[in-house]
Scaffold this active site. Structure first.
Site, PDB file in Angstrom:
ATOM      1  N   ARG A   1       0.849  -1.187   0.000  1.00 55.21           N
ATOM      2  CA  ARG A   1       0.000   0.000   0.000  1.00 55.21           C
ATOM      3  C   ARG A   1       0.883   1.235   0.000  1.00 55.21           C
ATOM      4  O   ARG A   1       2.094   1.138   0.064  1.00 55.21           O
ATOM      5  CB  ARG A   1      -0.971  -0.002   1.195  1.00 55.21           C
ATOM      6  CG  ARG A   1      -0.331  -0.497   2.439  1.00 55.21           C
ATOM      7  CD  ARG A   1      -0.290   0.337   3.685  1.00 55.21           C
ATOM      8  NE  ARG A   1      -0.304   1.751   3.549  1.00 55.21           N
ATOM      9  CZ  ARG A   1       0.776   2.532   3.606  1.00 55.21           C
ATOM     10  NH1 ARG A   1       2.016   2.039   3.747  1.00 55.21           N
ATOM     11  NH2 ARG A   1       0.681   3.839   3.522  1.00 55.21           N
TER      12      ARG A   1
ATOM     13  N   ASN B   1      -5.518  12.557   0.134  1.00 53.01           N
ATOM     14  CA  ASN B   1      -4.664  11.738   1.000  1.00 53.01           C
ATOM     15  C   ASN B   1      -5.574  10.980   1.964  1.00 53.01           C
ATOM     16  O   ASN B   1      -6.804  11.127   1.939  1.00 53.01           O
ATOM     17  CB  ASN B   1      -3.646  12.618   1.740  1.00 53.01           C
ATOM     18  CG  ASN B   1      -2.576  11.788   2.431  1.00 53.01           C
ATOM     19  OD1 ASN B   1      -1.996  10.879   1.823  1.00 53.01           O
ATOM     20  ND2 ASN B   1      -2.303  12.047   3.689  1.00 53.01           N
ATOM     21  N   LYS B   2      -4.978  10.164   2.790  1.00 54.58           N
ATOM     22  CA  LYS B   2      -5.729   9.291   3.701  1.00 54.58           C
ATOM     23  C   LYS B   2      -6.820  10.057   4.455  1.00 54.58           C
ATOM     24  O   LYS B   2      -6.608  11.197   4.882  1.00 54.58           O
ATOM     25  CB  LYS B   2      -4.720   8.651   4.674  1.00 54.58           C
ATOM     26  CG  LYS B   2      -5.295   7.666   5.671  1.00 54.58           C
ATOM     27  CD  LYS B   2      -6.150   6.570   5.044  1.00 54.58           C
ATOM     28  CE  LYS B   2      -5.465   5.798   3.949  1.00 54.58           C
ATOM     29  NZ  LYS B   2      -6.387   4.936   3.163  1.00 54.58           N
TER      30      LYS B   2
ATOM     31  N   ASP C   1      -2.001  10.936  -2.414  1.00 59.94           N
ATOM     32  CA  ASP C   1      -2.302   9.874  -3.380  1.00 59.94           C
ATOM     33  C   ASP C   1      -2.626  10.433  -4.755  1.00 59.94           C
ATOM     34  O   ASP C   1      -2.499   9.747  -5.761  1.00 59.94           O
ATOM     35  CB  ASP C   1      -3.461   9.012  -2.867  1.00 59.94           C
ATOM     36  CG  ASP C   1      -3.003   8.217  -1.652  1.00 59.94           C
ATOM     37  OD1 ASP C   1      -2.945   8.804  -0.550  1.00 59.94           O
ATOM     38  OD2 ASP C   1      -2.657   7.039  -1.826  1.00 59.94           O
TER      39      ASP C   1
ATOM     40  N   GLN D   1      -2.571   2.942   9.817  1.00 59.38           N
ATOM     41  CA  GLN D   1      -1.244   2.966   9.155  1.00 59.38           C
ATOM     42  C   GLN D   1      -0.229   3.783   9.950  1.00 59.38           C
ATOM     43  O   GLN D   1       0.976   3.518   9.868  1.00 59.38           O
ATOM     44  CB  GLN D   1      -1.365   3.568   7.742  1.00 59.38           C
ATOM     45  CG  GLN D   1      -2.053   2.673   6.743  1.00 59.38           C
ATOM     46  CD  GLN D   1      -3.532   2.989   6.629  1.00 59.38           C
ATOM     47  OE1 GLN D   1      -4.165   3.405   7.600  1.00 59.38           O
ATOM     48  NE2 GLN D   1      -4.101   2.782   5.460  1.00 59.38           N
TER      49      GLN D   1
ATOM     50  N   ALA E   1       0.813   5.172  -2.072  1.00 59.78           N
ATOM     51  CA  ALA E   1       0.687   5.494  -3.501  1.00 59.78           C
ATOM     52  C   ALA E   1       1.915   5.087  -4.320  1.00 59.78           C
ATOM     53  O   ALA E   1       1.796   4.461  -5.376  1.00 59.78           O
ATOM     54  CB  ALA E   1       0.436   6.989  -3.638  1.00 59.78           C
TER      55      ALA E   1
ATOM     56  N   ARG F   1      -6.841  -0.359  -7.540  1.00 59.63           N
ATOM     57  CA  ARG F   1      -7.318   0.616  -6.535  1.00 59.63           C
ATOM     58  C   ARG F   1      -7.584   1.932  -7.270  1.00 59.63           C
ATOM     59  O   ARG F   1      -6.858   2.265  -8.213  1.00 59.63           O
ATOM     60  CB  ARG F   1      -6.282   0.825  -5.403  1.00 59.63           C
ATOM     61  CG  ARG F   1      -6.306  -0.307  -4.373  1.00 59.63           C
ATOM     62  CD  ARG F   1      -5.441  -0.002  -3.165  1.00 59.63           C
ATOM     63  NE  ARG F   1      -6.092   0.877  -2.205  1.00 59.63           N
ATOM     64  CZ  ARG F   1      -5.464   1.389  -1.139  1.00 59.63           C
ATOM     65  NH1 ARG F   1      -4.190   1.102  -0.908  1.00 59.63           N
ATOM     66  NH2 ARG F   1      -6.117   2.166  -0.294  1.00 59.63           N
TER      67      ARG F   1
HETATM   68  O1  MRU Z   1      -4.703   3.292   1.837  1.00 55.73           O
HETATM   69  P1  MRU Z   1      -3.218   3.491   1.849  1.00 55.73           P
HETATM   70  O2  MRU Z   1      -2.545   3.003   3.075  1.00 55.73           O
HETATM   71  O3  MRU Z   1      -2.574   2.995   0.571  1.00 55.73           O
HETATM   72  O4  MRU Z   1      -3.104   5.067   1.831  1.00 55.73           O
HETATM   73  C1  MRU Z   1      -1.837   5.634   1.862  1.00 55.73           C
HETATM   74  C2  MRU Z   1      -1.870   7.086   2.083  1.00 55.73           C
HETATM   75  O5  MRU Z   1      -2.898   7.728   2.095  1.00 55.73           O
HETATM   76  C3  MRU Z   1      -0.552   7.744   2.184  1.00 55.73           C
HETATM   77  O6  MRU Z   1      -0.635   8.853   3.029  1.00 55.73           O
HETATM   78  C4  MRU Z   1      -0.237   8.220   0.768  1.00 55.73           C
HETATM   79  O7  MRU Z   1      -0.109   7.138  -0.090  1.00 55.73           O
HETATM   80  C5  MRU Z   1       0.883   9.121   0.748  1.00 55.73           C
HETATM   81  S1  MRU Z   1       2.440   8.355   0.658  1.00 55.73           S
HETATM   82  C6  MRU Z   1       2.632   8.114  -0.996  1.00 55.73           C
END
Ligand code: MRU
Length: 359
Positions: free
Chosen positions: A52, A251-252, A241, A200, A54, A90
Site C-alpha cells: 500500500r 490523502n488518507k 495519493d 497505518q 501510492a 485501486r
Molecule cells: O490506503 P493506503 O494506506 O494505501 O493510503 C496511503 C496514504 O494515504 C498515504 O498517506 C499516501 O499514499 C501518501 S504516501 C505516498
C-alpha cells in the site's frame, strides 16, 4: 538510511523471477514477505493492501507488468489485458495508473517484451528513489528554516497515515525530510496520528520511526487540534495519493481535518509528493478525484496482539450497526502552505504547478 530498507525487491530463487514484498498487513507484529508470481497475485496484493501507499503500489504495478509479460510470453496484446487489471486494482492513488501507462507506453514497440519490461520497471523504481531523496533534502531545508525563524533547536512534526519507505521507494515522501533531519543532526520529534480505521500511522509509521531511532509519539486521530492550539506542533507534513492541477490534495481520510486545524492555528501544512502524484486531467480535486470506498469491516474490526502475543482480529462495534468507510479525503489547495516536490518547493497553485511540472 538511503535504501537500507526496502518494501519490495526482485527474487530469482524461484523457477521464474518474482517480486517479493513486505506483507504490510502484518506489521508491526510480524515481519514477513510474500512472493508475487502472477498478475492475479499482484492485483490481490494491491487490493487487500499487502502492499500500500501510492508510490509503492505504483512500483508494484510496474513490476507487475514485468510479471504479466512473463505470463503472456511476450505477447503485447495479451499484456494490455493484464495491464488493465492491474490499473484498476485501486482507484485513488494516481501513481498506480501512471506507472502502468508509462510501462505500456515504453513497451509498445518492444521486440523483447520480457527483458524490456524488467529493465523499465527497475528504471522507474530507481527514478522514484532519486525523487524521494530530493524531497528529503528540500523538505529538510524547510525544517531548518522553521527552526531558525522560531529560534528553536527541536522540531515537532505531525504526520498522518504512512508516507515513509513502506509507501514510496526508498525513503518515502512525508517521512523523507524527517529522515534527512536525523542525518543532519536535527532534534526531531514526530506526532504520529494513529490513522483509523486501518491504523497505518500507529502500526507502520511508528514501526518505521522506531527502526530509525526517531523520537515519536502515537496519538489518537482527534488529538492534533489540541496540540496545535497549545503550540506543540511546528509543522504538519503529509504525503498524497493524487494532486489535481489546481493543487487540491487527496490523502488518507482525516487529512482534511488536520489541514483545517493547522490553518486555524497558523501551523504550516506541507504535502510531500513526487511528480508522478499529479493528475493534470483534473482541475478541481475536491469535486473530481475518485475516492475509494472500502469494506465496513475495516471500521468494525481491529487487529492486534493479545496479552499472549497472539495476533487477533476483534470486533469493536455492535454487530448490526452499519458503517461507512471512505479511504481518502481531499484537502483544498487554499489550506496547503506548499508542496514539497522532487523539483523543489511549489505553491499549491494552478499556475505555479503548471510552470514547474508541465513546462
Ligand atoms: O490506503 P493506503 O494506506 O494505501 O493510503 C496511503 C496514504 O494515504 C498515504 O498517506 C499516501 O499514499 C501518501 S504516501 C505516498
Amino acid at each position: 538510511m538511503q535504501g537500507n530498507y526496502k518494501a519490495l525487491w526482485l527474487n530469482d530463487d524461484l523457477f521464474d523471477e518474482c517480486l517479493e514484498v513486505i506483507d504490510q498487513r502484518l506489521l508491526p507484529f510480524i515481519e514477513d514477505t510474500r512472493h508475487l508470481t502472477t498478475t492475479e497475485e499482484v492485483v490481490t496484493a494491491i487490493k487487500n493492501m499487502t502492499v500500500r501507499g501510492a508510490g509503492v503500489i505504483g512500483s508494484v504495478a510496474a513490476f507487475g507488468i514485468y510479471i504479466a509479460a512473463m505470463e503472456v510470453e511476450g505477447d503485447y496484446d495479451a499484456l494490455k489485458e493484464k495491464a488493465a487489471l492491474i490499473r484498476e486494482s485501486r482507484p485513488t492513488a494516481i501513481n498506480l495508473m501512471w506507472a502502468v501507462d508509462k510501462m505500456m507506453e515504453l513497451l509498445k514497440d518492444s521486440d523483447n517484451l520480457i527483458e524490456d519490461a524488467r529493465d523499465a520497471a527497475i528504471e522507474l523504481n530507481d527514478a522514484e528513489a532519486l525523487e524521494s531523496q530530493k524531497i528529503a533534502e528540500f523538505g529538510c531545508d524547510i525544517i531548518e528554516e522553521i527552526l531558525k525563524q522560531k529560534n528553536k533547536t527541536r522540531i515537532n512534526i505531525l504526520t498522518h497515515c504512512n508516507a515513509g519507505w513502506l509507501a514510496v521507494i526508498d525513503e518515502g515522501t512525508a517521512l523523507a525530510p524527517i529522515y534527512e533531519a536525523k542525518r543532519r543532526g536535527i532534534d526531531v520529534h514526530v506526532w504520529v496520528d494513529e490513522t483509523r480505521p486501518r491504523n497505518q500511522g500507529a502500526s507502520l509509521t511508528a514501526w518505521e520511526l522506531s527502526k530509525e531511532g526517531i523520537e515519536h509519539t502515537i496519538i489518537a486521530d482527534n488529538m492534533g487540534g489540541l496540540l496545535m492550539q497549545r503550540g506543540e506542533v511546528d509543522m504538519v507534513i503529509v504525503g498524497a495519493d493524487r494532486v489535481s492541477a489546481n493543487g487540491d490534495v487527496a490523502n488518507k481520510i482525516g487529512t482534511y481535518l488536520k489541514a483545517l486545524a493547522a490553518h486555524d492555528n497558523g501551523v504550516p501544512f506541507y504535502v510531500a509528493i513526487p511528480a508522478s502524484t499529479f493528475d493534470f486531467e483534473i482541475n478541481d480535486g475536491v469535486k473530481e478525484i475518485p475516492i475509494e470506498e472500502r469494506s465496513g469491516d475495516e471500521v468494525k474490526f481491529i487487529r492486534g496482539v493479545d496479552e499472549d502475543g497472539v495476533l487477533r482480529r476483534v470486533r469493536i462495534t455492535p454487530e448490526e450497526s452499519p458503517t461507512k468507510n471512505y479511504g481518502f479525503d481531499v484537502t483544498p489547495a487554499r489550506l496547503i502552505t506548499a508542496l514539497i516536490t522532487n523539483r523543489g518547493v511549489c505553491r499549491a497553485d494552478f499556475d505555479e504547478i503548471k510552470e514547474k511540472f508541465r513546462g
